[in-house]
Scaffold this active site. Structure first.
Site, PDB file in Angstrom:
ATOM      1  N   SER A  91      32.531  37.118  41.938  1.00 56.38           N
ATOM      2  CA  SER A  91      33.991  36.653  41.591  1.00 56.38           C
ATOM      3  C   SER A  91      33.249  35.690  40.359  1.00 56.38           C
ATOM      4  O   SER A  91      32.680  34.462  40.487  1.00 56.38           O
ATOM      5  CB  SER A  91      34.427  36.054  42.628  1.00 56.38           C
ATOM      6  OG  SER A  91      35.713  35.141  42.150  1.00 56.38           O
ATOM      7  N   GLY A  92      34.268  35.721  39.332  1.00 56.91           N
ATOM      8  CA  GLY A  92      33.962  34.739  38.270  1.00 56.91           C
ATOM      9  C   GLY A  92      34.497  33.392  38.633  1.00 56.91           C
ATOM     10  O   GLY A  92      33.542  32.386  38.359  1.00 56.91           O
ATOM     11  N   SER A  93      35.407  33.390  38.905  1.00 50.66           N
ATOM     12  CA  SER A  93      36.233  31.886  39.197  1.00 50.66           C
ATOM     13  C   SER A  93      35.432  31.099  40.509  1.00 50.66           C
ATOM     14  O   SER A  93      35.288  29.930  40.308  1.00 50.66           O
ATOM     15  CB  SER A  93      37.678  31.882  39.541  1.00 50.66           C
ATOM     16  OG  SER A  93      37.905  32.887  40.763  1.00 50.66           O
ATOM     17  N   GLY A 259      37.966  35.731  36.422  1.00 50.30           N
ATOM     18  CA  GLY A 259      36.704  36.095  35.647  1.00 50.30           C
ATOM     19  C   GLY A 259      36.374  37.650  35.571  1.00 50.30           C
ATOM     20  O   GLY A 259      35.930  38.128  34.317  1.00 50.30           O
ATOM     21  N   THR A 260      36.420  38.338  36.876  1.00 48.96           N
ATOM     22  CA  THR A 260      36.121  39.536  36.746  1.00 48.96           C
ATOM     23  C   THR A 260      37.350  40.364  35.998  1.00 48.96           C
ATOM     24  O   THR A 260      36.973  41.565  35.330  1.00 48.96           O
ATOM     25  CB  THR A 260      35.984  40.213  38.186  1.00 48.96           C
ATOM     26  OG1 THR A 260      36.951  39.458  39.038  1.00 48.96           O
ATOM     27  CG2 THR A 260      34.857  39.874  38.680  1.00 48.96           C
TER      28      THR A 260
END
Length: 348
Positions: A91-93, A259-260
């Protein structure tokens, strides 16, 4: 065994998405890799995720990141991502928040300027670049997972909506990508409930019709996510901005653009021949927060052209705290938690 236990937490957010970082109070998990430790929690000890995301401690819109010792010597720490839909491998965040947490807690001592280190996610090693000025973590750039388009502009009949054109990207999970304007949305905050309801119908329709398989991971479960794409605005040469929002679970729209989700958009733009190396996409949320995705390269995996990318954003610390877990509380299901809880601060 005592009925009172404590967990040490650092609450953070990136783009509005709250990530609760568990920094202590959990024993060493079984598993030779962070991926195996994640699978242990998923299959045998899911109570920790439910405890921290459900009443009385949490809400479904939050995420939890459990810091664990890295199993790869190149990484400074490992982390396991827990969300309402389960255990994403990336996960980006959450990565932005975890990277900030390891700096704020001193696992990686802060240094002025650019700092580089690696974290170990269930998906593998993640390169981090943090910018620190006057002791403040002003931004973090993390690698996005290699992302690709599985399906381009297919159409499905959705009950209560009609025909919907969508693309499918993989960027750490499978995403349906849809044009917000085609569905009548302006992507403003007042539409949040309607966006969640619309996305749920589309995701259910796609799930009922077909499944998706990753080129190396195979079956990763039914399609979980949907990303609404707003119009693209050319801000500068090689720099595009677009309002965006991501659905992750019935009734849940992410506060950030994710982010993804941003990586999935980059994969689509690359597939359509609209990116060159170094080009940037800024996604802007319903709350006017944003992430910047950068297209960094491409390679071929079987039949797929894969987009390499990074995600840049900023995470803010909200609170540092301890929570008390009282196993006598009828709202707290300790059960399998007894295998995980310790009353000492875990050393990463």
């Amino acid at each position: 065994m005592n009925n009172l236990h404590t967990l040490q937490l650092l609450d953070t957010h990136a783009g509005g998405d709250v990530s609760r970082i568990v920094t202590g109070g959990i024993d060493q998990l079984p598993g030779a890799t962070v991926r195996e430790q994640m699978e242990y929690l998923r299959d045998d000890a899911d109570g920790l995720r439910r405890l921290l995301l459900e009443e009385p401690y949490g809400i479904p819109e939050m995420s939890v990141d459990l810091l664990v010792p890295a199993t790869n010597p190149e990484a400074v720490a490992g982390y396991i991502i827990m969300e309402v839909m389960g255990y994403p491998i990336y996960s980006g965040s959450n990565t932005l928040c975890t990277a900030t947490a390891v700096l704020e807690t001193g696992i990686v001592p802060k240094q002025e300027g650019i700092q580089r280190f690696k974290l170990e996610a269930p998906a593998g090693l993640v390169q981090i670049e943090a910018s620190v000025r006057n002791g403040v973590v002003e931004s973090v750039t993390c690698e996005g997972l290699p992302s690709y388009i599985d399906t381009h502009r297919d159409t499905i009949e959705v009950p209560g909506i009609g025909p919907v054109t969508y693309s499918i990207a993989y960027s750490g999970g499978f995403y349906a990508l849809v044009d917000a304007e085609e569905l009548g949305f302006k992507l403003v905050r007042e539409e949040e409930l309607a966006l969640a309801a619309c996305a749920h119908k589309i995701v259910e329709a796609i799930q009922a019709q077909r499944g998706f398989s990753h080129y190396t991971l195979g079956d990763v479960g039914p399609l979980p996510f949907l990303h609404f794409m707003g119009p693209e605005e050319q801000v500068a040469n090689g720099y595009v901005r677009s309002r965006s929002t991501t659905y992750v679970h019935p009734g849940v729209i992410c506060r950030s653009t994710t982010g993804t989700g941003t990586s999935a958009r980059l994969a689509l733009m690359h597939y359509e021949g609209r990116l060159k190396v170094g080009d940037k996409l800024e996604t802007v949320s319903l709350r006017n927060t944003g992430f910047i995705g950068t297209f960094t390269g491409t390679h071929k995996e079987g039949a797929y052209q894969v987009a390499e990318n990074t995600i840049t954003g900023r995470s803010y610390v909200l609170a540092e705290s301890k929570i008390v877990i009282n196993c006598d509380d009828p709202m707290v299901a300790c059960g399998e938690l007894h295998r995980l809880l310790s009353d000492r601060h875990a050393k990463i």
